[in-house]
Design a protein around this motif. Structure first.
Motif, PDB file in Angstrom:
ATOM      1  N   GLU A  67     -32.588  97.034-113.439  1.00  0.00           N
ATOM      2  CA  GLU A  67     -32.703  95.850-114.302  1.00  0.00           C
ATOM      3  C   GLU A  67     -33.895  95.958-115.233  1.00  0.00           C
ATOM      4  O   GLU A  67     -34.092  95.088-116.079  1.00  0.00           O
TER       5      GLU A  67
ATOM      6  N   PHE C  26     -24.025  89.430-109.794  1.00  0.00           N
ATOM      7  CA  PHE C  26     -25.464  89.479-109.521  1.00  0.00           C
ATOM      8  C   PHE C  26     -26.200  88.665-110.562  1.00  0.00           C
ATOM      9  O   PHE C  26     -26.066  88.896-111.751  1.00  0.00           O
ATOM     10  N   ALA C  27     -26.952  87.686-110.102  1.00  0.00           N
ATOM     11  CA  ALA C  27     -27.827  86.933-111.001  1.00  0.00           C
ATOM     12  C   ALA C  27     -29.269  87.116-110.507  1.00  0.00           C
ATOM     13  O   ALA C  27     -29.938  88.045-110.880  1.00  0.00           O
ATOM     14  N   ASP C  48     -24.151  92.465-113.328  1.00  0.00           N
ATOM     15  CA  ASP C  48     -25.322  91.641-113.631  1.00  0.00           C
ATOM     16  C   ASP C  48     -24.964  90.731-114.799  1.00  0.00           C
ATOM     17  O   ASP C  48     -24.740  91.204-115.916  1.00  0.00           O
ATOM     18  N   LYS C  50     -26.793  88.309-116.114  1.00  0.00           N
ATOM     19  CA  LYS C  50     -27.944  87.646-116.741  1.00  0.00           C
ATOM     20  C   LYS C  50     -28.045  87.891-118.247  1.00  0.00           C
ATOM     21  O   LYS C  50     -28.800  87.219-118.935  1.00  0.00           O
TER      22      LYS C  50
END
Lengths: 168, 771, 286
Positions: A67, C26-27, C48, C50
């Protein structure tokens, strides 16, 4: 699955390889050999691995390394700059706010994040903010005092024009 | 010099002849390791890395009690990336004459079975095998391939159930020690201990008031934030290097040598910075496994416990059951105490029940005491030392009873304690006569303290409690080297867990008469300094400090001798003050600073260095009195600690900040123990809360500032008057908090932890009784 | 494990629809990550969300309601002054989840979909009468929040669906909500019991709308309709509150577990719901 990530760590561009299941904590400690950030539980319950990512206080064990592309990551290794300790670090030393020191890096980052957001916290604010950082040695008393003592110095320093490379 | 001082005067004399200045001791300099710790440069057990290291992990039993029918590691071994697997079969048998040293614990056969189970697993989490692989993922995968057949046996977790005659037995060959005649039937009671002082029957006959009560506490973990971690490298020569998180590098060396039957000289242990121990790191779990794995694989092996493994498989301290009766006269004089204390030892014998019996009523001068202690086996991890081992729970019972007595007789609780306080000359129930103690002073300070005299709000309660801990001395070594530039290196062999580096530097600075900044402190590995007992028992500032002081005194003598040589005079003509040698006859005109003498050391006989080893005697016991105010939400049972004061006789506070830190840290651990910490098990004997979410140590918002009062009644048997301070602080809080809660609730709480559920239940029960 | 971070809703839906093995949305990851990072099998695909703007926005609608992206963190939610002012109960509930570190990551959507009986934000979310915008490979649908959790750890969402955002209805004047929970420590704890109350009062201070939801006293949050009815038409006087408390206790279906006994949960639910109702009432009067 190995991925290549470009991020900024303590203001320096940084590139690392990681597996998709690697946490930021693992990458910091193992890949980048920055062992200042500690592992206490691996599940976000102790705060020993606290770092500041994109301006927010997080547990590095609960962030995936993948990420972190383009992310701005700050760890305890970047807290002091230009040969000088950060006022928080100095306050911790002056107030004996550490004994074994394992929780100290995480606490310093938590304290920095607090003062970035609330420059003049009172005791209750400090205690609730650092509630995510467990300390078993000190009983928190001197830690809270150190943070409150550092607050004015941090505000003053933040009011000065920024010097390149200095982290305030 | 390895002699014990036979005359306590010797030590004081040596110190007195140099008249250490008091320039540094008592001040608050920054600790030597401080900058490293706040910049993240300090290296803890998991921070050490070697190229090519393997990752080691432990395979653990999912059952609380089972026979191991088959342990098949072949599939795991065949997994690519797995380099070694070891089981109990790889541990040598320990010969009978090496199982224990002079009959004293530890029992190395038990320790060996604890680090890798033999025929039985005795608790969930009991280690069965260890794996070394190229990375963590492979190691974890390998664990899932280890094939074990268990014959699950009935288990017993509860103390009372374990003591029943028909309880499932952990050990068929355990016949209770301390009972005559030796029992014919095996049981889970490992030993019975009896402590008798005076005549309790006669004592109770004189009592106007007798109170008897039952108390219980749960096992609690030391809760260090750093999990056990080590890096071990066995070199082809057979020499082994260990970097680990430990309270004692010499202990690690000795235990590994004994468990693996290898020579002491083959092992070198480097103590890393330690992220908390509190007694929990005074034994070994991982290091022997890592040695076996490194030897087998030919590579360094890193091992780090998961948090769940720390809770499941490293010693908590004992849970307890206590039934104690106290008798007093109407004026408050306690005339007799009698009781039974049962402590959980866990899977192997060795709870600190004896120490509980010895310390429970030690603050008081009670003429008749009879306490019986039982050490009980249960299917839980083997208990380990936790800060004043055995004392907090026993003190909880004792201090609760004192509070109940105070309520019954309508005497102020501090006044009651003053009437019974131990003084110099009081003989403890275990036979020692107390000298140079400051207990009474802690009570008087409490009584005069603004906290004790502040008004209480609605639904608030105030509790006081006292506590005691022996403190020890022990084998300690210190070396002092004067570098050619006049800087001073102090080397010791005990890990720094509370700030002791600073204290050593401060004492050395004052004996040498130099500034604190001139002193560097190094904590050496086992090959670089003579033996030192581990860091524990509140002994380092006292015993290692004694060695440092003696070494510094010897250095001063040497410096005088060198100056005398340079001036070609007799040494008696040279004085040493403020870091400077002066020729007395010269009236101050002829002097040499330490740096100058150091610079010419080659010409005057060589390096200036002294190493002292001793077995420090004369440790002074510690006493404390704590005051706690709580706010009780009567509808939910929730307790908030609103004010806390810890008052302690600290002997001499070398570095007051670190003494305060010990008091504050111990108090908060005690608060957690009293209110929320406990091991919770399901009906299969499995731990329900092996993590910091549900094992509730206090967080910063749970506690107020912890005010401290340091009372200094110096210990004359130490050059600076030092008494140990680290353990006493955890002894009074259980009683202080329980007394505060009981008074706020209007009903007595006798079982810890006093969680909201427990208090709510007690309040309901009390309300029903009142109707 | 494959990790993907799509930038649009459509990409997320396509990825969900095309997934062959296990897939997880997924956050914040505060519940998800510890499960598979510890070595337990990770999903084959981690999506993800986000980076999808709709999941991270907080928007006030013209008619007064709010849209809150499902991947908004607790920190984001509590930094939104207007949202906090309109919904003090929901936002304080979200704020109670874990530490500051957790707040930087934990999300409203994640807290709901994790479906723990003790989830902090869920009772208040249900009490607010919020609804979810759900998107999947088959298109979109909307559901009331209280229909989402089916049983502990399970939602009614299909494998190829995810929650995009929440819609909070516009507030009538003199409306307020409140959330209270019971934890042994002051922070870093999971609720032993909790209660959310959302109510509206009329110009005379009489309650004319009321929703009460209890947490951690049943396998799923308990919508305490009979108890809420008791408060309707009242000014929360003493007698009404006594009846309210008794009704709350009667509605609890708790278990005894490591965090608390059934009896304790039943007793204190009444206390928490009463206190939350009083707080909401006083807020509504302001």
């Amino acid at each position: 699955m190995t991925t290549s990530i470009h991020a900024s760590v303590n203001g320096e561009p940084c590139q690392f390889q990681c597996e998709t299941t690697d946490t930021l904590l693992k990458v910091l400690r193992e890949n980048l050999r920055m062992t200042g950030t500690k592992q206490g539980c691996g599940t976000g319950d102790c705060g020993a691995c606290s770092v500041i990512m994109n301006g927010e206080l997080v547990c590095a064990c609960l962030v995936l390394a993948v990420e972190c592309g383009q992310a701005d990551i700050r760890t305890v290794e970047g807290l002091s700059g230009a040969g000088q300790l950060h006022p928080l670090q100095q306050a911790f030393l002056d107030n004996a706010a550490l004994q074994c020191g394992i929780c100290t890096p995480g606490l310093l980052m938590a304290a920095k994040a607090l003062l970035d957001k609330h420059p003049q916290p009172d005791e209750t604010q400090v205690r609730y903010w650092i509630a995510g950082n467990l300390c078993r040695c000190t009983g928190y008393d001197k830690i809270v005092r150190a943070i409150m003592e550092a607050a004015p110095a941090v505000s003053r320093a933040a009011a000065l024009p920024a010097v390149t490379g200095e982290v305030l | 010099m390895n002699e014990e001082p036979t005359n306590y005067g010797d030590v004081a004399e040596v110190a007195a002849s140099n008249k250490p200045s008091a320039a540094v001791v008592g001040t608050r300099p920054v600790r030597p390791d401080g900058v490293d710790k706040v910049t993240g440069r300090a290296r803890f057990g998991a921070d050490m890395q070697l190229p090519g290291s393997l990752v080691g992990m432990v395979f653990r039993s999912p059952h609380a009690h089972a026979r191991l029918l088959k342990v098949d590691v072949s599939a795991a071994l065949a997994l690519p990336g797995v380099k070694a697997i070891v089981t109990a079969a790889d541990l040598p048998e320990i010969p009978d004459d090496q199982a224990m040293d002079k009959g004293q614990p530890p029992d190395f056969r038990d320790m060996s079975a604890n680090i890798l189970a033999r025929e039985k697993v005795l608790y969930e989490g009991h280690a069965i095998a260890a794996v070394a692989a190229i990375d963590e993922l492979t190691a974890r995968h390998a664990l899932t391939l280890i094939d074990v057949d268990y014959a699950v046996l009935p288990h017993v977790i509860d103390l009372h159930q374990a003591m029943e005659p028909d309880a499932p037995l952990l050990n068929d060959h355990n016949f209770t020690k301390g009972i005559k005649p030796v029992p014919k039937k095996p049981s889970n009671i490992a030993s019975r201990y009896e402590q008798v002082h005076g005549d309790v029957v006669a004592g109770f006959a004189q009592a106007d008031v007798i109170i008897e009560e039952e108390f219980s506490t749960q096992p609690v973990h030391q809760g260090y934030i750093e999990p056990h971690a080590c890096l071990v490298n066995v070199r082809p020569s057979g020499r082994t290097d260990i970097w680990c998180s430990t309270q004692g590098q010499f202990m690690v060396r000795a235990y590994c040598a004994r468990l693996l039957q290898i020579p002491l000289a083959d092992i070198r242990v480097f103590p890393m910075e330690i992220g908390g121990g509190f007694g929990g790191k005074t034994t070994v779990y991982l290091e022997p496994l890592a040695i076996l794995l490194s030897k087998r694989s030919g590579k360094p092996v890193r091992m780090e416990m998961t948090r769940a493994d720390v809770f499941k498989a490293t010693g908590p301290t004992s849970g307890s059951y206590m039934r104690i009766k106290i008798g007093a006269q109407n004026d408050g004089s306690v005339v007799a105490v009698e009781g039974v204390l049962c402590y959980q030892a866990g899977a192997y014998p060795g709870s600190p029940v004896r120490l509980g019996c010895m310390t429970a009523f030690a603050p008081y001068n009670i003429p008749n005491i009879k306490l019986i202690g039982y050490d009980v086996l249960v299917n839980r991890p083997k208990s380990a030392a936790y800060r004043a081992p055995g004392a907090p729970m026993a003190s909880f019972a004792a201090e609760s009873l004192m509070d109940m007595l105070a309520q019954r007789l309508d005497i102020d609780p501090l006044e009651l304690r003053l009437r019974n306080a131990a003084d110099d000359g009081t003989q403890t129930s275990y036979g020692v006569t107390l000298k140079n103690i400051g207990y009474r002073q802690t009570l008087e300070a409490a009584r005069a303290h603004p906290h004790y005299n502040a008004p209480l709000g609605p639904d608030q309660g105030r509790g006081v409690a006292s506590g005691f801990w022996f403190n020890i001395g022990g084998q300690s070594s210190a070396a002092i080297n004067i570098n050619q530039d006049g800087s001073v290196l102090v080397t010791t062999g005990t890990p720094d867990i509370g700030g002791s580096r600073a204290s050593m530097a401060m004492m050395a600075a004052d004996v040498l008469g130099v500034g604190y900044e001139q002193i560097q402190v190094c904590i050496a590995d086992t090959s670089s300094i003579a033996h030192s007992d581990l860091t524990g028992g509140s002994r380092v500032t006292f015993a290692v400090g004694m060695a440092v002081s003696q070494a510094a005194s010897a250095v001063v003598e040497e410096l005088r001798r060198r100056a005398a040589l340079l001036w070609q005079v007799e040494v008696e003509q040279v004085s040493w003050t403020g870091g400077v040698a002066s020729l007395i006859a010269s009236g101050g005109s002829k002097s040499l600073a330490l740096a100058q003498i150091a610079a010419s050391s080659a010409e005057t006989g060589g390096p200036i260095a002294v190493e002292i080893s001793l077995n420090a005697q004369g440790a002074g016991p510690g006493f404390a009195t704590h005051i706690c105010d709580v706010q009780l939400d009567k509808e939910t049972g929730r307790v908030t600690v609103v004010r806390y004061t810890a008052i302690q006789d600290v002997g001499k506070a070398i570095h007051p900040s670190y003494v305060e830190g010990q008091m504050q840290g111990g108090a908060v651990q005690g608060i957690g123990w009293a209110l929320n910490e406990a091991y919770l098990y399901d009906e299969n004997g499995r731990l329900l809360n092996p993590g910091f979410l549900d094992y509730r140590v206090p967080v910063a918002s749970d506690v107020p500032m912890i005010d401290t009062v340091l009372i200094e009644v110096p210990n004359p048997r130490h050059p600076f008057g030092v008494k140990g301070v680290g353990e006493v602080p955890i002894v009074p809080p259980l009683g202080a908090v329980a007394n505060a809660v009981s008074r706020a609730a209007g009903t007595r709480l006798c079982d810890l932890p006093m969680s909201p559920t427990a208090i709510h239940k007690a309040l309901k029960r009390a309300a029903r009784r009142r109707r | 494990m494959e990790y993907r971070a799509p930038r649009t809703l459509a990409e997320v839906c396509a990825a969900l629809g095309a997934a062959s093995g296990t897939v997880k949305v997924f956050a914040g990851g505060t519940d998800l990550l510890p499960r598979f990072v510890a070595g337990v099998n990770p999903p084959a695909l981690l999506i993800d969300i986000k980076h999808v703007p709709e999941t991270r926005e907080i928007r006030r609608l013209a008619e007064g309601g709010f849209v809150i992206g499902s991947a908004c963190s607790g920190g984001q939610i509590n930094a939104h002054t207007e949202l906090v002012r309109s919904w003090p109960g929901l936002t304080e509930a979200m704020d109670l989840i874990g530490s500051v570190q957790i707040q930087s990551r934990a999300t409203l959507g994640g807290n709901l979909c994790n479906a723990s009986p003790a989830a902090d934000s869920v009772p208040a979310l249900i009490a607010s009468r919020a609804s979810c915008r759900i998107a999947g490979s088959d298109g979109e649908r909307e559901l009331p929040v209280e229909d989402i959790i089916v049983s502990p750890g399970r939602t009614c969402l299909r494998q190829d669906e995810f929650i995009v955002s929440f819609f909070l209805p516009a507030r009538n004047p003199r409306s307020a909500d409140a959330y209270l929970r019971m934890t042994p420590r002051t922070e870093m704890d999971i609720a032993i019991a909790s209660a959310a109350v959302n109510l509206t009062v009329d110009e005379q201070g009489v309650v004319n709308e009321c929703h009460v939801v209890l947490g951690a006293v049943g396998p799923v949050p308990v919508y305490a309709l009979p108890a809420a009815r008791i408060l309707l038409g009242s000014r929360l006087d003493e007698e009404v509150r006594q009846r309210f408390r008794r009704q709350i206790s009667a509605l609890c279906r708790p278990i005894s577990d490591k965090r608390g006994s059934a009896e304790y949960r039943t007793d204190i639910s009444a206390v928490l719901a009463d206190r939350a109702a009083l707080t909401a009432y006083n807020r509504a009067l302001l």
